[in-house]
Design a protein around this motif. Structure first.
Motif, PDB file in Angstrom:
ATOM      1  N   THR A  58       1.481  -4.354   5.122  1.00  0.00           N
ATOM      2  CA  THR A  58       0.529  -4.898   7.059  1.00  0.00           C
ATOM      3  C   THR A  58       0.809  -6.510   6.457  1.00  0.00           C
ATOM      4  O   THR A  58       1.010  -6.826   5.612  1.00  0.00           O
ATOM      5  CB  THR A  58      -0.850  -4.501   6.629  1.00  0.00           C
ATOM      6  OG1 THR A  58      -0.788  -3.254   6.168  1.00  0.00           O
ATOM      7  CG2 THR A  58      -1.188  -5.004   7.778  1.00  0.00           C
ATOM      8  N   ASP A  83       7.889  -2.976  12.625  1.00  0.00           N
ATOM      9  CA  ASP A  83       7.793  -1.496  12.824  1.00  0.00           C
ATOM     10  C   ASP A  83       8.882  -1.132  12.534  1.00  0.00           C
ATOM     11  O   ASP A  83       8.834  -0.041  11.518  1.00  0.00           O
ATOM     12  CB  ASP A  83       7.734  -1.656  14.481  1.00  0.00           C
ATOM     13  CG  ASP A  83       7.171   0.025  14.700  1.00  0.00           C
ATOM     14  OD1 ASP A  83       6.101   0.818  14.436  1.00  0.00           O
ATOM     15  OD2 ASP A  83       7.718   1.002  15.823  1.00  0.00           O
ATOM     16  N   TYR A  87       6.363  -1.903   8.467  1.00  0.00           N
ATOM     17  CA  TYR A  87       5.107  -2.637   8.346  1.00  0.00           C
ATOM     18  C   TYR A  87       4.599  -2.498   9.801  1.00  0.00           C
ATOM     19  O   TYR A  87       4.547  -2.362  10.805  1.00  0.00           O
ATOM     20  CB  TYR A  87       5.681  -3.992   7.837  1.00  0.00           C
ATOM     21  CG  TYR A  87       5.959  -4.725   7.005  1.00  0.00           C
ATOM     22  CD1 TYR A  87       5.064  -5.480   5.928  1.00  0.00           C
ATOM     23  CD2 TYR A  87       7.322  -4.640   6.356  1.00  0.00           C
ATOM     24  CE1 TYR A  87       5.246  -5.688   4.309  1.00  0.00           C
ATOM     25  CE2 TYR A  87       7.899  -4.425   4.551  1.00  0.00           C
ATOM     26  CZ  TYR A  87       6.509  -4.900   3.755  1.00  0.00           C
ATOM     27  OH  TYR A  87       7.458  -5.951   2.823  1.00  0.00           O
ATOM     28  N   ALA A  88       3.035  -2.790   9.089  1.00  0.00           N
ATOM     29  CA  ALA A  88       1.970  -2.647  10.129  1.00  0.00           C
ATOM     30  C   ALA A  88       1.534  -4.294  10.967  1.00  0.00           C
ATOM     31  O   ALA A  88       2.083  -5.040   9.715  1.00  0.00           O
ATOM     32  CB  ALA A  88       0.738  -1.754  10.103  1.00  0.00           C
ATOM     33  N   VAL A  89       0.999  -4.250  11.685  1.00  0.00           N
ATOM     34  CA  VAL A  89       1.032  -5.513  12.332  1.00  0.00           C
ATOM     35  C   VAL A  89      -0.599  -5.576  12.646  1.00  0.00           C
ATOM     36  O   VAL A  89      -0.556  -5.324  13.407  1.00  0.00           O
ATOM     37  CB  VAL A  89       2.155  -6.441  12.486  1.00  0.00           C
ATOM     38  CG1 VAL A  89       3.030  -5.572  13.350  1.00  0.00           C
ATOM     39  CG2 VAL A  89       1.472  -7.503  14.082  1.00  0.00           C
TER      40      VAL A  89
END
Lengths: 338, 338
Positions: A58, A83, A87-89
């Motif tokens: 993240t 994405d 990964y998440a943001v």
DNA sequence: TGACAGGATCGAAACGTTTAGATTAGCGTT
DNA sequence: AACGCTAATCTAAACGTTTCGATCCTGTCA
């Protein structure tokens, strides 16, 4: 996972091995485990995994204002890039406020983000220390920060402002109002330099009263424009430092009963999708949002991939002058309403 | 925390008790512990905490497009609300795509978010099952979803469209093009109903060829408008379903050599900050973005605070017709350029 | 036949917290 | 003096993973 292991009559280690492919597990057990996973509806707990692995996949992203189309566009690009990389943001808006920004960054670091993209940090933020403490890669966007020596992607502000001011001068403008941002140092300085250089290159004086600064909000642009327009010898053109401020500029022009470009020419920083469908079509300095977002994402993804010891990289991108119809040439005859 | 405990010559339990204030600890030990925390620069590991507590104090938020000013504004409000409550928000953009949306939601649930706000879900998404599986509260925004019975805040679409179409009819328009969204059911249906009702209330027929649908992107609005404008008996007004699509509409009008509002009137869904400073000033149906964002946040925060068993709440908000100058009255004399 | 290599599987520790329950110390009661 | 009560502190288990090293099995080779 424990339940899966029990249901499949294997150990958790084997389940983990199968899920992650870290070791070969016999077809027989694989089948049993997969069946158990389906039966139970097992989903791996990412938190436990993060704790063990020391990585959250993240990243944190802070921008001053998500309602500013420039940042919106960049955020969009960055979001897509991460994405794709799985990964998440986490997004935070700092509202151009230093304390908020520090708080937000702390919040993000508390959440154990693997990396950070900080757009438009203000100087004097404790960012420096925060970043040194937390041991995560950081990339700066849109604005450098004294004392924080890390990856960054910024615009060649000096050149961009030079170009647009030169363009206005070429059109015949002599008194050019300049509405800039506040609470920053490096870009403020660069842009100011560009403004001065353009004037000087044309042999024009730099008039103090034509330079106004505001905190990037619409209202700041409005107020600054009001001040400029009420000058005794008012400017024939105004350059505004971002999209929200130029909206304020346009409102001020409207409210004071003038019109653009007939009475006053306007240009601004940051392009936007609808700039060529409404009147006046604003002349802008378009930042390469796609490139900025991608480069920032790439810099961070590279660090995240393990490249920790190459020295900080600074990317400087060029703006592009988008000439439309919001600036009119100043001939021998002055504007009729002036 | 272990290091802190050792340095302060106490147990980790005591350190935890002090940090969380869950038990009284003597002034003497408090001092020692606080000193140790400062010396070491200790920061609590939120991941470990989340694992133990089963809560991440993070929520997930998905929107179709962050570049659409409507969503941008709502995201901004939501972000602020959760920020105040000490929550982080993970943002995802689904690009109006069902599969992307499912993926994003899975990504968020994997990350163990405590709750979810989903804007504009498409029907048929596996959202239903995903949500049932993961045991987190969900609030829907902007669009309901068949089969997903949960908190929601939506606009009274039927009424909003009825109002704007009635307004156009009052101006004298008889053939009104209607560009709507696709890949949805409930709001599409509601809005269509509003369109038809308005026409019927005025005793006008509903002409199939005047209704076009697109996937909410600028290009869709462009294409739909092109089709409408090339009809033998082209509409005198067009209503477009969102901001990106209306930009496409304006570009199509420009490219075909017409102008608004002289040749064709235009209105659209969703207001935006610059709508009254450029020409034409678009007549819009403004959604109450502030209220939508706040209500959505409140609904979720309420669930997060533990209120799990009250039945799902549906909030229906009213749009507001913002009349500007992009729609002209149709008198006896037709437009000069027609 | 016995030693051994190699692959498959497992047991258990570790990541950094929280927390229930145990322990201890201090102090007033009877 | 023995007792119980309270407040302060500690021990240890638990959260759900990953992973190191140990164990077990099977087949190969001397």
């Amino acid at each position: 996972m424990l339940h899966v292991a029990e249901a499949a009559r294997v150990s958790v280690a084997t389940v983990s091995a199968l899920i992650n492919g870290t070791a070969t597990v016999s077809p027989e057990l694989s089948a049993r485990i997969e069946q158990a996973i389906r039966d139970i509806g097992y989903k791996r707990n990412a938190i436990a995994r993060s704790l063990k692995m020391g990585t959250t996949r993240t990243i944190g992203l802070t921008v001053p204002h998500i309602t500013n189309p420039f940042f919106t566009a960049v955020v969009s690009v960055i979001q897509q890039a991460f994405d794709r990389a799985g990964y998440a943001v986490m997004l935070c808006c700092t509202d151009e406020d230093l304390n908020t920004q520090d708080d937000q960054i702390r919040l993000l670091l508390d959440r154990m983000v693997d990396g950070l993209i900080v757009a438009r940090v203000g100087d004097g933020a404790i960012l420096e220390r925060i970043v040194a403490d937390a041991n995560v890669p950081v990339v700066l966007m849109d604005r450098l920060c004294e004392g924080v020596d890390t990856d960054a992607v910024v615009l060649d502000n000096q050149r961009a402002v030079f170009d647009v001011i030169s363009y206005l001068i070429d059109l015949g403008h002599r008194r050019i109002g300049y509405i800039t941002g506040t609470s920053d140092i490096s870009p403020m300085h660069d842009r100011m330099t560009g403004y001065c250089e353009a004037l000087q290159a044309a042999g024009l004086p730099v008039a103090e009263e034509l330079v106004r600064s505001g905190n990037f909000h619409e209202i700041d642009g409005y107020n600054a424009t009001m001040q400029l327009l009420s000058l005794h010898d008012r400017p024939s053109a105004i350059f505004s430092a971002n999209n929200p401020m130029v909206i304020g500029t346009m409102k001020a022009i409207r409210d004071i009963g003038l019109s653009c470009p007939e009475d006053i020419s306007v240009a601004c920083f940051d392009d936007f999708p609808w700039s060529d469908v409404f009147q006046p079509q604003l002349t802008t300095v378009a930042q390469p949002v796609q490139a900025i977002g991608e480069q920032a994402a790439n810099l961070l993804l590279d660090r995240l991939a393990g490249n920790r010891d190459t020295p900080p990289r600074k990317l400087v991108l060029k703006g592009r002058l988008m000439i439309r119809n919001s600036c009119r040439p100043l001939g021998a005859v002055q504007s009729v309403s002036a």
